[in-house]
Design an enzyme around this catalytic site. Structure first.
Site, PDB file in Angstrom:
ATOM      1  N   ASP A  12       0.587  -1.260   0.082  1.00  0.00           N
ATOM      2  CA  ASP A  12      -0.196   0.068   0.013  1.00  0.00           C
ATOM      3  C   ASP A  12       0.815   1.304  -0.062  1.00  0.00           C
ATOM      4  O   ASP A  12       2.147   0.981   0.370  1.00  0.00           O
ATOM      5  CB  ASP A  12      -0.910  -0.211   1.123  1.00  0.00           C
ATOM      6  CG  ASP A  12      -2.125   0.760   1.060  1.00  0.00           C
ATOM      7  OD1 ASP A  12      -2.242   1.615  -0.107  1.00  0.00           O
ATOM      8  OD2 ASP A  12      -3.227   0.630   2.085  1.00  0.00           O
TER       9      ASP A  12
ATOM     10  N   ASN B  23      -0.079   5.390   1.295  1.00  0.00           N
ATOM     11  CA  ASN B  23      -1.272   5.906   1.349  1.00  0.00           C
ATOM     12  C   ASN B  23      -1.139   7.552   1.105  1.00  0.00           C
ATOM     13  O   ASN B  23      -2.301   8.271   1.604  1.00  0.00           O
ATOM     14  CB  ASN B  23      -2.015   5.595   2.731  1.00  0.00           C
ATOM     15  CG  ASN B  23      -2.844   4.311   2.561  1.00  0.00           C
ATOM     16  OD1 ASN B  23      -3.792   4.552   1.869  1.00  0.00           O
ATOM     17  ND2 ASN B  23      -2.273   3.000   3.044  1.00  0.00           N
TER      18      ASN B  23
ATOM     19  N   ASP C 158     -10.323   2.252  -3.677  1.00  0.00           N
ATOM     20  CA  ASP C 158     -10.953   2.159  -2.172  1.00  0.00           C
ATOM     21  C   ASP C 158     -12.426   2.190  -2.459  1.00  0.00           C
ATOM     22  O   ASP C 158     -13.180   1.835  -1.286  1.00  0.00           O
ATOM     23  CB  ASP C 158     -10.351   3.092  -1.296  1.00  0.00           C
ATOM     24  CG  ASP C 158      -9.251   2.567  -0.731  1.00  0.00           C
ATOM     25  OD1 ASP C 158      -8.772   1.581  -0.983  1.00  0.00           O
ATOM     26  OD2 ASP C 158      -8.643   3.597   0.108  1.00  0.00           O
TER      27      ASP C 158
HETATM   28  C1  DGJ Z   1      -5.668   2.014   1.623  1.00  0.00           C
HETATM   29  C2  DGJ Z   1      -6.171   0.695   0.828  1.00  0.00           C
HETATM   30  O1  DGJ Z   1      -6.620   1.114  -0.513  1.00  0.00           O
HETATM   31  C3  DGJ Z   1      -7.240   0.034   1.764  1.00  0.00           C
HETATM   32  O2  DGJ Z   1      -7.638  -1.276   0.801  1.00  0.00           O
HETATM   33  C4  DGJ Z   1      -6.685  -0.634   2.957  1.00  0.00           C
HETATM   34  O3  DGJ Z   1      -5.535  -1.510   2.777  1.00  0.00           O
HETATM   35  C5  DGJ Z   1      -6.200   0.613   3.735  1.00  0.00           C
HETATM   36  N1  DGJ Z   1      -5.233   1.493   2.998  1.00  0.00           N
HETATM   37  C6  DGJ Z   1      -5.532   0.209   4.998  1.00  0.00           C
HETATM   38  O4  DGJ Z   1      -4.990   1.164   5.596  1.00  0.00           O
END
Ligand code: DGJ
Length: 748
Positions: A477, A479, A549
Site C-alpha cells: 500500500d 497512502n 478504495d
Molecule cells: C488503503 C487501501 O486501499 C485499503 O484497501 C486498505 O488497505 C487501507 N489503505 C489500509 O490502511
C-alpha cells in the site's frame, strides 16, 4: 521487420502496424508514419517526405536553405530551434541553455529484450522483439543520444526510449527528457485521458483539441488517483468500437506529463515522459541517463479496440512470466471485514468461513503490527502486535496454511509514523526540508527512498516477516503523496534535489527487485490508497493492483471501464464487499457485486460470518464457478459494447471472448430500473463467429453467431409491470452475466 533504405529511411512493420522515420535534410531524425500496416516502397516513403514545408513566416534552420522544423514531423524535438512547440529534451550548463543538434550517426538492430528487475521495461524473446537503435551525435556539445524503437511480433505497439551520454569533459543538466514524442501530420483529434480522485479513479475524459495544448500530469510523486499515464488521441468521429486511435502509456509510476499540442497548421504532437517540473539530472562526464519506456499503441477499432491492443501487449511483455497464464488466488481481505479491530480469534472465525466458501488466500490487511489501532501509528516498525496476535503473525499464518489457504499480509513500505522506532532511530530518513515547515498526511511521513540505506532497512524488516510467516501474498500500500520534496540523503551526497522524485521511484523499484529476487514466487498486489498508482511500472512487478478504495459495484462500473482502456482485466483486483457499501452507503444485490467483480481478479472483503446461510451458499457457488471459468479473464479479449462514458449512461455491456471465439461471456448492467424501456432488448455481439452456433447457457437456446452479430443476444426481461414471473431483471442495479458456448459450426 525492419526495412532500411539508403541508411536514411527506416520502416518498422508487422501485421498490425507500421512505424517509419527518416533522416531529415538537417541530419536530425524526422517522423514519417505511425498507424495501420503499410507496405510502402522507398518511392512511397520518398513521396511522403517530398511534401516538405509549405508554411510561411517560419524561422529557417540555416541561412543556406529554406528548411524549418516549425512544421516538420520530428522524432525527438527540441524547443526553440525553429520549432516553437513544446520539445522533448532540454539541456543546460550552469545558467546557460544548450540547444543540442543531434545528427544521425548510425543504427543497429538488437534481438530480444531481457527482463531485468532493476527498472521496469518491456521484454521479449529473441524471436518476439527487435529493437532499432539509432545513434545521434552532437559533435559540438559532445553528447550522444540513442533512440530505441522496439517492435514486437504480432503487437500493434512500438516501444520507445532514449539514452543520453555525456562525452564532454563538463557536467550538463538534463532539465527535461521525455520518453516519446509523436507528430501526427493530419487529422482532427480528441485527447482522451483517465482522470479522477480517490474513490473515483480513471474516469474517461475526452477533450476536443483546438490550436493550443491539452496537458495532464502528476506532480505528487506517484502516477496518482487524479490522472493516469495512459492517454490517447482519437480521430474525429471515432467511438468506442470504431475509428483510429493512438495510445501512449509510460512504463513508470512517478511524476509524469502527457500532452497534446495542436499548432497553427493543425498538426498534432503527443508527448509523454517524466514531468520536467522538479526534475533535473546531473550528467557528469561519461554518465548516461535512460528515460522510462513509452508504449505507443494503435487501433482502428476505437478506444475499446485500443484496450484490447494494450491488453495483449501487457499480458506478454509487461506482466512477469510467472503470472502470465496462471490463476491468481481468490483473496479474502480483512480490511472492510474488521479494519483495525483484528484479533486472532476473530480472524480464525473468518478463516473458517473463508475456507468453507472456497477462498484461496486469507490476507491480513492493515493493523497487524506495532501498536496500530488506528492509522496514526507504527508505520516503519514491521513487528507483530502481540496484543492482537499473542503467538506472533507466524503462528496465525501457520493456522491459515493448515486450513489449506495461502497467507497474505499488508505492508506500507514507503511510509513512517511520527512516533515509530524507525523515525526515532533515523530522523534523517524522512522526506522533509532541512528548513521551514512540512506537511503530514494520514498521520504519516514518506521515507526517503532515494537513500539506499532506507530501502535496505525496509527490505530487511519485510524479509524477516515474509520468511518467518511464509507469506505468499503481499499487499503493498501507499497512502499519501509527497509534499515539500526534499531528500536529506541527496543533500549529503551533494546531488541536485531535483533528482529526488526520480530517485525515489528508483528506490521503490529497487525494493521490488530485492523482494522478488529473494521471494520469486511472492505475489505482490499493488495498491496506493486504492488506485493511486495503477500504471505499467507497478504492473511490471505486481501483476494485479487494487483498483479503488471505492468497492461499490455501480461506482466500479465506470472505474473498471476506464481502467480497461489501458490495462488488462486480470490486472484489476476487484472485491465483493458488504452492503450498505462502506464508501457509498448504496445497497446493491450480491449478484451485481459479484458480476462486476468477476470482470477482473476476484476477491472478497467482508465479514462472511454476518452473511445469511443462503448468501453464503451463493458466495460459495460464485467462487466455484469463477475458479472453473477464470482462464477466460486472462486469456480472452475484453470488449466494451456500452460504457458509462459513452452514449446511454444507464446501461453497461461488456464481453470477453476466448481466442478461438468458442466462448463468449456477456455482462449486462442496468443502473436504474427503466420500466418504460423496450419490452425486448437485443445486444449485438460483434465478437461472435458467424459460422458458429452458440448455446446460451442459461436458457439452453441455440443461436448462430450471425444472428448474434446482426440482431443480437436477447437480454433477460426487465420487469415492466407485466410478466413478473418471467422478469429476471428487477429493481435498480440490475445485472446479468450470460455465457455463450459454441456447439457446432453452421453449414452453408
Ligand atoms: C488503503 C487501501 O486501499 C485499503 O484497501 C486498505 O488497505 C487501507 N489503505 C489500509 O490502511
Amino acid at each position: 521487420m525492419l526495412d532500411v533504405y539508403d541508411n536514411r529511411i527506416f520502416h518498422l512493420h508487422n501485421d498490425q502496424i507500421s512505424y517509419a522515420l527518416h533522416v531529415l535534410p538537417n541530419g536530425q531524425l524526422g517522423h514519417l508514419y505511425f498507424g495501420a500496416p503499410m507496405h510502402g516502397s522507398q518511392a512511397d516513403w520518398q513521396y511522403l517526405i517530398d511534401s516538405g514545408s509549405k508554411s510561411g513566416g517560419t524561422a529557417k534552420f540555416s541561412a543556406d536553405s529554406d528548411f524549418t522544423l516549425a512544421d516538420t514531423a520530428q522524432e525527438y524535438p527540441v524547443w526553440g530551434t525553429t520549432d516553437y512547440r513544446q520539445g522533448a529534451l532540454a539541456i543546460s550548463q550552469g545558467q546557460t541553455p544548450l540547444y543540442p543538434d543531434f545528427q544521425y550517426d548510425h543504427y543497429q538492430v538488437l534481438r530480444g529484450k531481457k527482463r531485468d528487475l532493476g527498472f521496469p521495461r518491456t521484454f521479449g524473446e529473441d524471436d518476439e522483439v527487435e529493437t532499432l537503435q539509432i545513434t545521434l551525435v552532437d559533435h559540438v556539445l559532445a553528447l550522444r543520444l540513442v533512440q530505441s524503437y522496439s517492435l514486437f511480433q504480432d503487437q500493434a505497439v512500438i516501444v520507445r526510449s532514449q539514452t543520453i551520454t555525456n562525452e564532454s569533459d563538463q557536467a550538463v543538466m538534463l532539465d527535461r527528457m521525455l520518453s516519446s514524442s509523436l507528430d501526427l501530420p493530419q487529422g482532427q483529434f480528441e485527447f482522451v485521458h483517465l482522470s479522477g480522485t480517490w474513490a473515483r479513479e480513471r474516469q474517461v475524459k475526452t477533450q476536443n483539441l483546438v490550436q493550443g495544448r491539452a496537458v495532464i500530469e502528476s506532480l505528487r510523486g506517484a502516477s496518482s488517483h487524479q490522472q493516469n499515464p495512459f492517454v490517447a488521441l482519437q480521430r474525429d468521429h471515432a467511438d468506442l468500437n470504431h475509428g483510429e486511435v493512438f495510445g501512449m502509456n509510460l512504463v513508470y509510476s512517478g511524476n509524469f506529463i502527457a500532452e497534446a499540442e495542436v499548432n497553427e497548421w493543425a498538426q498534432t504532437r503527443m508527448m509523454i515522459g517524466i514531468h520536467p517540473t522538479s526534475f533535473t539530472w546531473k550528467l557528469a562526464p561519461t554518465d548516461s541517463f535512460s528515460t522510462p519506456e513509452a508504449v505507443l499503441s494503435y487501433s482502428d477499432q476505437g478506444l475499446s479496440g485500443l484496450g484490447t491492443v494494450n491488453t495483449r501487449f501487457i499480458r506478454r511483455h509487461i506482466i512477469a512470466p510467472r503470472w502470465q497464464n496462471r490463476p491468481r488466488p481468490i483473496v479474502l481481505n480483512s480490511w472492510e471485514a474488521a479494519y483495525f479491530d483484528l484479533t486472532e480469534e476473530k480472524l480464525t472465525t473468518l478463516l473458517n468461513a473463508a475456507e468453507e466458501v472456497g477462498i484461496e488466500c486469507f490476507a491480513v490487511d492493515d493493523g497487524w503490527f506495532g501498536q496500530r489501532d488506528d492509522d496514526r501509528s507504527s508505520l516503519g516498525d514491521w513487528v507483530t502486535d502481540k496484543k492482537k496476535f499473542p503467538q506472533g503473525i507466524k503462528r496465525f499464518s501457520e493456522t491459515v496454511h493448515d486450513h489449506g489457504l495461502l497467507f497474505g499480509l499488508w505492508f506500507e513500505p514507503e511510509m513512517v509514523s511520527p512516533g515509530s522506532q524507525l523515525i526515532k532511530a533515523h530522523p534523517d530518513w524522512v522526506v522533509r526540508p532541512d528548513k521551514g515547515r512540512y506537511s503530514i498526511a494520514r498521520g504519516q511521513y514518506v521515507l526517503d527512498f532515494a537513500n539506499p540505506a532506507v530501502v535496505a532497512n525496509v527490505f530487511n524488516q519485510m524479509k524477516a516477516v515474509i520468511q518467518a510467516a511464509r507469506v505468499d501474498y503481499v499487499k503493498w500500500d501507499m497512502n499519501r503523496n509527497i509534499t515539500e520534496a526534499f531528500s536529506p540523503y541527496l543533500q549529503q551526497q551533494d546531488r541536485p534535489q531535483n533528482e529526488f522524485f526520480h530517485r525515489y521511484m528508483m528506490g521503490v523499484y529497487q525494493l521490488y527487485q530485492l523482494l522478488l529476487t529473494e521471494f520469486p514466487d511472492l505475489l505482490i498486489e499493488g495498491c496506493a490508497g486504492g488506485g493511486g498508482r495503477f500504471d505499467l511500472g507497478i504492473l511490471y512487478y505486481s501483476p494485479q493492483i487494487w483498483v479503488s478504495d471505492n468497492s461499490d459495484a455501480i461506482a466500479r462500473l465506470s472505474i473498471q471501464s476506464g481502467t480497461a482502456l489501458g490495462y488488462p482485466l486480470e490486472a484489476m483486483s476487484n472485491h465483493v464487499t458488504a452492503v450498505p457499501n462502506h464508501q457509498m452507503q448504496r445497497i446493491t444485490p450480491l449478484a451485481t457485486r459479484y458480476n462486476v467483480a468477476q470482470f477482473g481478479t476476484l476477491g472478497y472483503e467482508l465479514d462472511l460470518t454476518k452473511l445469511t446461510a443462503p448468501e453464503l451458499a451463493t458466495v460459495k457457488k460464485q467462487i466455484t464457478w469463477y475458479k472453473q471459468q477464470r482462464p477466460l479473464v486472462w486469456q480472452g479479449a475484453f470488449q466494451q459494447l456500452q460504457a458509462p462514458a459513452f452514449g446511454d449512461k444507464n446501461t453497461v455491456a461488456w464481453t470477453i471472448t476466448s481466442p478461438d471465439q468458442e466462448h463468449i461471456r456477456v455482462g449486462f448492467f442496468r443502473i436504474l430500473a427503466d420500466v418504460a424501456g423496450r419490452s425486448v432488448d437485443f445486444l449485438k455481439i460483434p465478437s461472435a463467429d458467424p459460422t458458429t452456433q452458440y448455446c446460451i447457457d442459461e436458457t439452453g437456446s441455440v443461436v448462430s453467431g450471425d444472428v448474434l452479430r446482426r440482431v443480437g443476444l436477447r437480454l433477460p426481461y426487465q420487469f415492466n409491470g407485466a410478466n413478473q414471473t418471467e422478469a429476471v431483471l428487477q429493481g435498480d442495479f440490475q445485472s446479468a452475466v450470460i455465457e455463450l458456448t459454441a456447439v457446432k459450426k453452421v453449414s452453408n
